[in-house]
Design a protein around this motif. Sequence first.
Motif, PDB file in Angstrom:
ATOM      1  N   ALA A   1       0.806  -1.222   0.000  1.00 21.53           N
ATOM      2  CA  ALA A   1       0.000   0.000   0.000  1.00 21.53           C
ATOM      3  C   ALA A   1       0.840   1.274   0.000  1.00 21.53           C
ATOM      4  N   GLY A   2       2.067   1.220   0.516  1.00 22.15           N
ATOM      5  CA  GLY A   2       2.892   2.424   0.591  1.00 22.15           C
ATOM      6  C   GLY A   2       2.262   3.477   1.493  1.00 22.15           C
ATOM      7  N   LYS A   3       2.579   4.731   1.202  1.00 23.01           N
ATOM      8  CA  LYS A   3       1.976   5.825   1.955  1.00 23.01           C
ATOM      9  C   LYS A   3       0.496   5.867   1.620  1.00 23.01           C
ATOM     10  N   SER A   4      -0.356   5.653   2.612  1.00 16.99           N
ATOM     11  CA  SER A   4      -1.769   5.450   2.323  1.00 16.99           C
ATOM     12  C   SER A   4      -2.629   5.761   3.533  1.00 16.99           C
ATOM     13  N   ALA A   5      -3.906   6.024   3.258  1.00 16.02           N
ATOM     14  CA  ALA A   5      -4.877   6.264   4.325  1.00 16.02           C
ATOM     15  C   ALA A   5      -6.277   6.029   3.776  1.00 16.02           C
ATOM     16  N   TRP A   6      -7.146   5.556   4.640  1.00 23.21           N
ATOM     17  CA  TRP A   6      -8.551   5.363   4.276  1.00 23.21           C
ATOM     18  C   TRP A   6      -9.386   5.434   5.540  1.00 23.21           C
ATOM     19  N   GLY A   7     -10.267   6.429   5.614  1.00 23.86           N
ATOM     20  CA  GLY A   7     -11.064   6.597   6.821  1.00 23.86           C
ATOM     21  C   GLY A   7     -10.174   6.752   8.035  1.00 23.86           C
ATOM     22  N   LYS A   8     -10.394   5.913   9.029  1.00 22.10           N
ATOM     23  CA  LYS A   8      -9.613   5.987  10.269  1.00 22.10           C
ATOM     24  C   LYS A   8      -8.271   5.267  10.156  1.00 22.10           C
ATOM     25  N   PHE A   9      -8.033   4.593   9.036  1.00 23.21           N
ATOM     26  CA  PHE A   9      -6.830   3.774   8.897  1.00 23.21           C
ATOM     27  C   PHE A   9      -5.683   4.564   8.281  1.00 23.21           C
ATOM     28  N   GLU A  10      -4.479   4.347   8.817  1.00 23.43           N
ATOM     29  CA  GLU A  10      -3.259   4.959   8.303  1.00 23.43           C
ATOM     30  C   GLU A  10      -2.281   3.862   7.913  1.00 23.43           C
ATOM     31  N   SER A  11      -1.443   4.133   6.904  1.00 24.71           N
ATOM     32  CA  SER A  11      -0.406   3.170   6.501  1.00 24.71           C
ATOM     33  C   SER A  11      -1.011   1.769   6.425  1.00 24.71           C
ATOM     34  N   LEU A  12      -1.730   1.504   5.346  1.00 31.26           N
ATOM     35  CA  LEU A  12      -2.660   0.381   5.296  1.00 31.26           C
ATOM     36  C   LEU A  12      -2.049  -1.005   5.161  1.00 31.26           C
ATOM     37  N   ASN A  13      -0.732  -1.118   5.069  1.00 25.92           N
ATOM     38  CA  ASN A  13      -0.150  -2.457   4.966  1.00 25.92           C
ATOM     39  C   ASN A  13      -0.634  -3.375   6.088  1.00 25.92           C
ATOM     40  N   GLN A  14      -0.697  -2.846   7.289  1.00 25.16           N
ATOM     41  CA  GLN A  14      -1.047  -3.669   8.445  1.00 25.16           C
ATOM     42  C   GLN A  14      -2.521  -4.082   8.466  1.00 25.16           C
ATOM     43  N   SER A  15      -3.396  -3.262   7.936  1.00 31.84           N
ATOM     44  CA  SER A  15      -4.832  -3.523   8.057  1.00 31.84           C
ATOM     45  C   SER A  15      -5.460  -4.058   6.775  1.00 31.84           C
ATOM     46  N   SER A  16      -4.644  -4.396   5.781  1.00 33.03           N
ATOM     47  CA  SER A  16      -5.209  -4.730   4.477  1.00 33.03           C
ATOM     48  C   SER A  16      -4.616  -5.984   3.853  1.00 33.03           C
ATOM     49  N   LEU A  17      -5.328  -6.460   2.843  1.00 37.12           N
ATOM     50  CA  LEU A  17      -4.833  -7.456   1.895  1.00 37.12           C
ATOM     51  C   LEU A  17      -4.670  -6.776   0.548  1.00 37.12           C
ATOM     52  N   GLY A  18      -3.713  -7.239  -0.247  1.00 35.04           N
ATOM     53  CA  GLY A  18      -3.484  -6.645  -1.557  1.00 35.04           C
ATOM     54  C   GLY A  18      -3.586  -7.671  -2.668  1.00 35.04           C
ATOM     55  N   ILE A  19      -4.270  -7.276  -3.751  1.00 35.71           N
ATOM     56  CA  ILE A  19      -4.332  -8.088  -4.968  1.00 35.71           C
ATOM     57  C   ILE A  19      -3.736  -7.272  -6.098  1.00 35.71           C
ATOM     58  N   GLU A  20      -2.696  -7.784  -6.733  1.00 35.69           N
ATOM     59  CA  GLU A  20      -2.119  -7.173  -7.933  1.00 35.69           C
ATOM     60  C   GLU A  20      -2.711  -7.871  -9.161  1.00 35.69           C
ATOM     61  N   ILE A  21      -3.160  -7.080 -10.136  1.00 36.40           N
ATOM     62  CA  ILE A  21      -3.806  -7.609 -11.338  1.00 36.40           C
ATOM     63  C   ILE A  21      -2.940  -7.224 -12.531  1.00 36.40           C
ATOM     64  N   VAL A  22      -2.550  -8.205 -13.326  1.00 34.86           N
ATOM     65  CA  VAL A  22      -1.655  -7.929 -14.448  1.00 34.86           C
ATOM     66  C   VAL A  22      -2.375  -7.082 -15.495  1.00 34.86           C
ATOM     67  N   ASN A  23      -1.889  -5.858 -15.662  1.00 37.67           N
ATOM     68  CA  ASN A  23      -2.419  -4.908 -16.649  1.00 37.67           C
ATOM     69  C   ASN A  23      -1.405  -3.766 -16.705  1.00 37.67           C
ATOM     70  N   TYR A  24      -1.013  -3.387 -17.917  1.00 39.31           N
ATOM     71  CA  TYR A  24      -0.025  -2.311 -18.041  1.00 39.31           C
ATOM     72  C   TYR A  24      -0.595  -0.976 -17.590  1.00 39.31           C
ATOM     73  N   ASP A  25      -1.874  -0.740 -17.809  1.00 40.82           N
ATOM     74  CA  ASP A  25      -2.532   0.483 -17.346  1.00 40.82           C
ATOM     75  C   ASP A  25      -4.039   0.281 -17.448  1.00 40.82           C
ATOM     76  N   GLY A  26      -4.683   0.111 -16.313  1.00 38.72           N
ATOM     77  CA  GLY A  26      -6.123  -0.122 -16.280  1.00 38.72           C
ATOM     78  C   GLY A  26      -6.958   1.097 -16.599  1.00 38.72           C
ATOM     79  N   ASN A  27      -6.318   2.216 -16.898  1.00 38.08           N
ATOM     80  CA  ASN A  27      -7.039   3.389 -17.396  1.00 38.08           C
ATOM     81  C   ASN A  27      -7.113   3.380 -18.924  1.00 38.08           C
ATOM     82  N   ILE A  28      -6.332   2.502 -19.556  1.00 33.79           N
ATOM     83  CA  ILE A  28      -6.258   2.417 -21.017  1.00 33.79           C
ATOM     84  C   ILE A  28      -6.685   1.045 -21.527  1.00 33.79           C
ATOM     85  N   ASN A  29      -6.236   0.000 -20.838  1.00 39.68           N
ATOM     86  CA  ASN A  29      -6.452  -1.369 -21.288  1.00 39.68           C
ATOM     87  C   ASN A  29      -7.577  -2.039 -20.509  1.00 39.68           C
TER      88      ASN A  29
END
Length: 297
Positions: A117-145
């Motif tokens: 997550a890197g430098k991140s925040a959501w609602g009451k949560f800070e630095s979300l690595n500890q409170s989250s799960l991450g899914i990486e999806i193979v795509n060069y740019d999901g704004n284009i492809n």
Amino acid sequence: MTPSYLKRLAVLCSILAISGCGTTSSKDSGGTSDGLLVVNPKLSIIQGPASAGVEARKQPISILVLHHTASSLPSALDTLQGRTKGHKVGVHYLVSAEAPKARIFRMCPDSLAAFHAGKSAWGKFESLNQSSLGIEIVNYDGNINPYPQPQVEAVLALAQHLVTTHQISPENVVAHSDIAVGRKIDPGSLFPWEYFAANGVGAWPDAKDVQVFRILLKSKKLTNPEIQQLLRAYGYRLDDNTDKTLGLAIEAFQRHFRAAKVDGVADDDTVAILQALVKKYRSAPAKAATPAPSRRV
């Protein structure tokens, strides 16, 4: 050594061989057999190369973050091992873009916190690595492809499993761009958030509420401070009250909830969607106009 001692030692060695490294827990997605875990008919997970960018988890899992890789599958598998000096990253899952069936790789157990997550925040949560799960999806740019349908279905099956297993609420299924305003743009405006919400993963506004708010906005526009308040109420972190920061937050919001027009401008459609989401999932700020409850048909 006595025969009875040797027998007990053999049994112990057999147990250790079956149990493996013992890094999973009852809250993980489970153990693997020959590197493959079949969770249900729609979800199979491959044990991928281990991410080094991890640490002990010290907070409960509350958030699911979706990313795009901005790279190919081989490159992502290499990078996400986190073994590059000065770039110690990690992730829980990686989903390929292959057809006819996308593959899902687990790179660390849910019980560990991954550096995704890197430098991140959501609602009451800070630095979300500890409170989250991450899914990486193979795509060069999901704004284009666009995301291919086999990949979409694989990510959906995985996300359904994770939000159920860890009881993650809809509003806490987020884009990397949601939690890193102005810093990240993934998984992008072409990710099918509405489809995911319709299938039990993530948030989406009720159309009737959006329409009511559009009507109200024709007679009374919201001020910038009121819009900032709504964004913060929903979960976005605005570090200041400048117009620039507001524009970046609106742009992140649009990538997720109004992909047809991502321009950072708080027009009536954008604001109405934001108001409807706050009404549905959060406690509305006092200054925000609220429509009457929708009648169920």
